[in-house]
Design a protein around this motif. Structure first.
Motif, PDB file in Angstrom:
ATOM      1  N   GLN A  96       0.856  -1.188   0.000  1.00 40.63           N
ATOM      2  CA  GLN A  96       0.000   0.000   0.000  1.00 40.63           C
ATOM      3  C   GLN A  96       0.895   1.243   0.000  1.00 40.63           C
ATOM      4  O   GLN A  96       1.532   1.580   0.995  1.00 40.63           O
ATOM      5  CB  GLN A  96      -0.909   0.011   1.230  1.00 40.63           C
ATOM      6  CG  GLN A  96      -1.909   1.147   1.231  1.00 40.63           C
ATOM      7  CD  GLN A  96      -2.820   1.119   2.449  1.00 40.63           C
ATOM      8  OE1 GLN A  96      -2.340   0.978   3.572  1.00 40.63           O
ATOM      9  NE2 GLN A  96      -4.111   1.245   2.239  1.00 40.63           N
ATOM     10  N   THR A 118      -1.905  -4.692   2.080  1.00 43.75           N
ATOM     11  CA  THR A 118      -3.357  -4.721   2.157  1.00 43.75           C
ATOM     12  C   THR A 118      -3.932  -5.976   1.535  1.00 43.75           C
ATOM     13  O   THR A 118      -3.557  -6.354   0.420  1.00 43.75           O
ATOM     14  CB  THR A 118      -3.947  -3.482   1.444  1.00 43.75           C
ATOM     15  OG1 THR A 118      -3.488  -2.310   2.108  1.00 43.75           O
ATOM     16  CG2 THR A 118      -5.458  -3.497   1.475  1.00 43.75           C
ATOM     17  N   THR A 176      -5.431  -4.177   6.566  1.00 45.82           N
ATOM     18  CA  THR A 176      -4.075  -3.703   6.271  1.00 45.82           C
ATOM     19  C   THR A 176      -3.131  -4.098   7.395  1.00 45.82           C
ATOM     20  O   THR A 176      -3.472  -3.985   8.582  1.00 45.82           O
ATOM     21  CB  THR A 176      -4.062  -2.173   6.097  1.00 45.82           C
ATOM     22  OG1 THR A 176      -4.972  -1.825   5.052  1.00 45.82           O
ATOM     23  CG2 THR A 176      -2.670  -1.679   5.739  1.00 45.82           C
TER      24      THR A 176
END
Length: 748
Positions: free
Chosen positions: A61, A83, A99
């Motif tokens: 991410q 994620t 996440t």
């Protein structure tokens, strides 16, 4: 004569045998392709570690994703976590995500505060494995590694020797009532995230929807805590974390579910029962190789192979699995059911070529994918346009009709055909709620299910008027194709009267042809032509031209089923081809969006197939490259990639539900497709090169092929499609003409 034919066939097959099968093709896949904005465009893809059609995809991410923003962008320089995402395309939102972020030092819970710099030089991105070094500054680097299964993942973080390692779990975002809890005895963090980013785009509230997770650590944490759980107004998201002694390598495995925490734990036990990271990664690599190896390419560079195998990887991500060992959560009635389910059908995009590609490369999934759409119909009242995972009302028409018709045409029998008829018939005959009182704006929020917007007028007038319904001209043309698909379903089920009714109505596209312009043109409810290039309503604030994501040039050739009728309307093949010339020379062909995808193949219908051969090669060269910036336009759940794969093979499904494939220009010397029935379909292009792009002659299993069309049955029979290529256009295929759908009906 028979002896000569036999010898020729042996020569062809012998020549093709030089193509040696490769079994480890994962190294040719570059998941970073399409993740960077470039001069070519922006594919909006992410470097997913997942199985083919995996339920949950894992990606680094680099930014916080939302509608129109993906989790990873190649040009970003920091990573804030990893994620487990369900976002299928850049224009769609995520839902039920989780996440995971490794860190040292003080606790940092927000995405901005936990960002760590990284370099692409330290990055390894493959479908089976991702690795990167995260720079913590003077303390050193954290090595992060990810592999996965269909619903689960395994991550490994190696922390600097002098620092306490922390693994933070973000369950949700500010304002979202997610939950996380810790259990030190079992070394587990569990929770859920109820966020559906695009919930506002559909008609359904889903109070029971949650994305559940179970995270288990192999090493014993020295501390486990939650954060943000006692303050619903906290700026930080709600989550939990585990801390470990300095210098450890920490392994964790993650189970995800849309049914329950218990089901997430069961998924994890089924898919990753042990702690052998390399074994999980090897199994995932084997799954990808089993699929990728069904395509073998000869006469291609390593860069060419990267281009094609990456495209195949992208095409085999969707639709995604949405069931969990015999059960699934339905986002159409908010309940748990028994059965198999899929979601993330970007149908307005993928009905064109992606779905057709899956019938070749993943036919074992087709019955389940159609069954899932029919389950959606039974649970929510309609087959969806763009489930994510529920109705989103994105885009126009009801192209699930095309998926059903194509499956029936190609002989798939593992779904209820009577229910399929009920579903497509409702699409074609039942207007949505409030049809005449709504404009059905693009992505209009909180509306009933849109189905075929303006169907009331379509049934009355033979077209959808631009002064009553938005996107009316585009909808009229695309509804006409769907009517043709419904007619094919009726025919297959022996419904002769319905077949004739919908076949005749499928010619409604012709009602929008404006002979003065030589283009399709929207109409108002009083039968007048709408402004061709725009225009405003009486309030001056709405375009009334009637197009969606295009204009008259983009949509004139859009009736996939009625090119013969369009040739007739334009006054013959010469005028048809001349208008196509103007389309391309005028810059109207926008390959980054799907309505133009079949246009390069249309010269086949007009008797100038050499122009198709040159055009599709030109498009492929311009719009694709094996680099992070190598996709022009959102990949749209594999449609951009599917176009490239078909074009490379030398044929394309202009009308996907017909079972016909129009011939283009094969891009490489040799391609072999291993079919599910055990046979092999081979394409050989002798003398092929960037300059020798024109077909001089063709044979199918040694028999001359003089038309620019092959069929589903011919592919499934296996054998050799052999082309002789040259540097100049030839008259090969120029005498073929498409048969008209039917005589032109009379409409007022």
């Amino acid at each position: 004569m028979k002896r000569i034919f036999f010898v020729v066939a042996i020569i062809f097959l012998g020549a093709f045998s030089k193509l040696s099968a490769q079994t480890d093709l994962v190294p040719y896949v570059n998941p970073l392709v399409g993740s960077q904005r470039s001069a070519i465009g922006y594919g909006g893809t992410m470097p997913f570690v997942t199985t083919p059609f995996g339920m949950t995809d894992w990606t680094p991410q680099t930014r916080q994703n939302k509608i129109s923003v993906t989790s990873y962008n190649y040009d970003d320089t920091t990573i804030s976590g990893f994620t487990g995402t369900h976002q299928p395309a850049i224009w769609m939102g995520d839902y039920g995500y989780v996440t995971i972020a490794p860190q040292i030092g003080e606790l940092r819970t927000t995405p901005d505060s936990r960002q760590l710099p990284y370099s692409h030089q330290s990055e390894v991105a493959r479908p089976d494995y991702y690795r990167v070094l995260l720079d913590t500054g003077s303390d050193g680097k954290i090595q992060a590694e990810v592999t996965a299964t269909e619903r689960c993942s395994m991550l490994r973080f190696t922390f600097p020797a002098s620092s306490t390692g922390r693994v933070l779990i973000e369950a949700s975002r500010p304002g979202i009532p997610g939950m996380a809890s810790v259990n030190p005895e079992t070394r587990e963090i569990t929770g859920y995230n109820p966020h559906r980013m695009d919930a506002h785009l559909g008609p359904l509230a889903l109070p029971n929807f949650k994305g559940y997770f179970v995270i288990q650590f192999q090493q014993t944490p020295k501390a486990m805590k939650t954060y943000g759980m006692d303050d619903s107004k906290a700026e930080s998201s709600r989550g939990a974390y585990a801390e470990f002694e300095p210098g450890q390598t920490i392994q964790l495995r993650v189970g995800t579910s849309f049914i329950s925490v218990e089901q997430a734990r069961e998924n994890l036990q089924r898919e990753i029962p042990g702690w052998d990271f390399e074994a999980v990664q090897r199994a995932l690599r084997a799954q990808w190789n089993a699929k990728l190896s069904r395509l073998q390419i000869g006469g291609a560079t390593d860069a060419d192979k990267t281009l094609l195998y990456t495209a195949l990887y992208h095409a085999l991500l969707y639709p995604r699995v949405f069931s969990e060992y015999g059960r699934y959560y339905s986002a159409f009635d908010d309940s748990i059911h028994r059965g198999e389910s899929f979601t993330a059908y970007s149908i307005w995009d993928t009905f064109r070529a992606e779905n057709s590609l899956l019938t070749l490369f993943a036919p074992e999934r087709i019955d389940g994918m159609i069954t899932a759409l029919l389950q959606n119909f039974k649970e929510g009242g309609w087959m969806p346009k763009w489930p994510n995972p529920s109705y989103t009302n994105i885009m126009i028409a009801t192209h699930a009709d095309s998926l059903v018709a194509e499956a029936i045409r190609k002989g798939f029998h593992g779904f209820d055909r009577e229910v399929a008829w009920q579903a497509v018939y409702k699409d074609a005959m039942t207007p949505p709620d409030g049809d005449t009182t709504r404009r059905w704006l693009d992505r209009e929020e909180h509306t009933p299910y849109e189905a075929r917007a303006g169907l009331t007028y379509y049934k009355q007038l033979g077209y959808i008027p631009t002064d009553k319904t938005d996107e009316a001209a585009s909808s009229t043309l695309e509804d006409s194709y769907d009517d043709w698909c419904v007619a094919q379903v009726a025919k297959a089920l022996g419904r002769a009267n319905d077949y004739q009714f919908f076949l005749k109505r499928s010619l409604n596209d012709r009602n929008l042809y404006n002979p003065a312009l030589g283009l399709m043109n929207g109409k108002t409810s009083d039968g007048k032509w709408a402004p061709i290039g725009g225009g405003r309503d009486d309030n001056g604030n709405r375009s009334v031209s009637g197009w969606t994501e295009g204009d008259a040039w983009v949509y004139t050739w859009s009736p996939l089923h009625d090119q013969a009728g369009l040739i007739q309307l334009m006054g013959g093949v010469e005028q048809y081809d001349k208008k196509l010339d103007q389309h391309f020379s005028g810059g109207h062909n926008v390959h980054s969006n799907e309505p133009s995808h079949h246009y390069g193949y249309l010269y086949d219908f007009g008797g100038e197939p050499w122009k198709t051969q040159a055009m599709v090669r030109k498009i492929a060269e311009k719009e694709y490259s094996p680099t992070p910036g190598g996709l022009d336009g959102d990949d749209d759940c594999g449609q951009m990639s599917a176009w490239l794969l078909f074009t490379a093979m030398g044929f394309y499904p202009v009308n996907p539900a017909s079972g016909d494939y129009m011939i283009g220009s094969p891009m490489y010397g040799e391609i072999a497709l291993t079919l599910a029935n055990g046979k092999t379909f081979r394409i050989q292009a002798s003398n092929n090169s960037p300059e020798n792009l024109y077909i001089q002659s063709a044979t199918l299993n040694g028999t001359p092929l003089n038309i620019p069309v092959i069929t589903w049955e011919q592919i499934q029979a296996g054998g050799l499609l052999h082309f002789v290529m040259g540097p100049k256009p030839s008259r090969w295929g120029s005498k073929w003409r498409a048969a008209p759908v039917a005589a032109r009906p009379n409409h007022s």
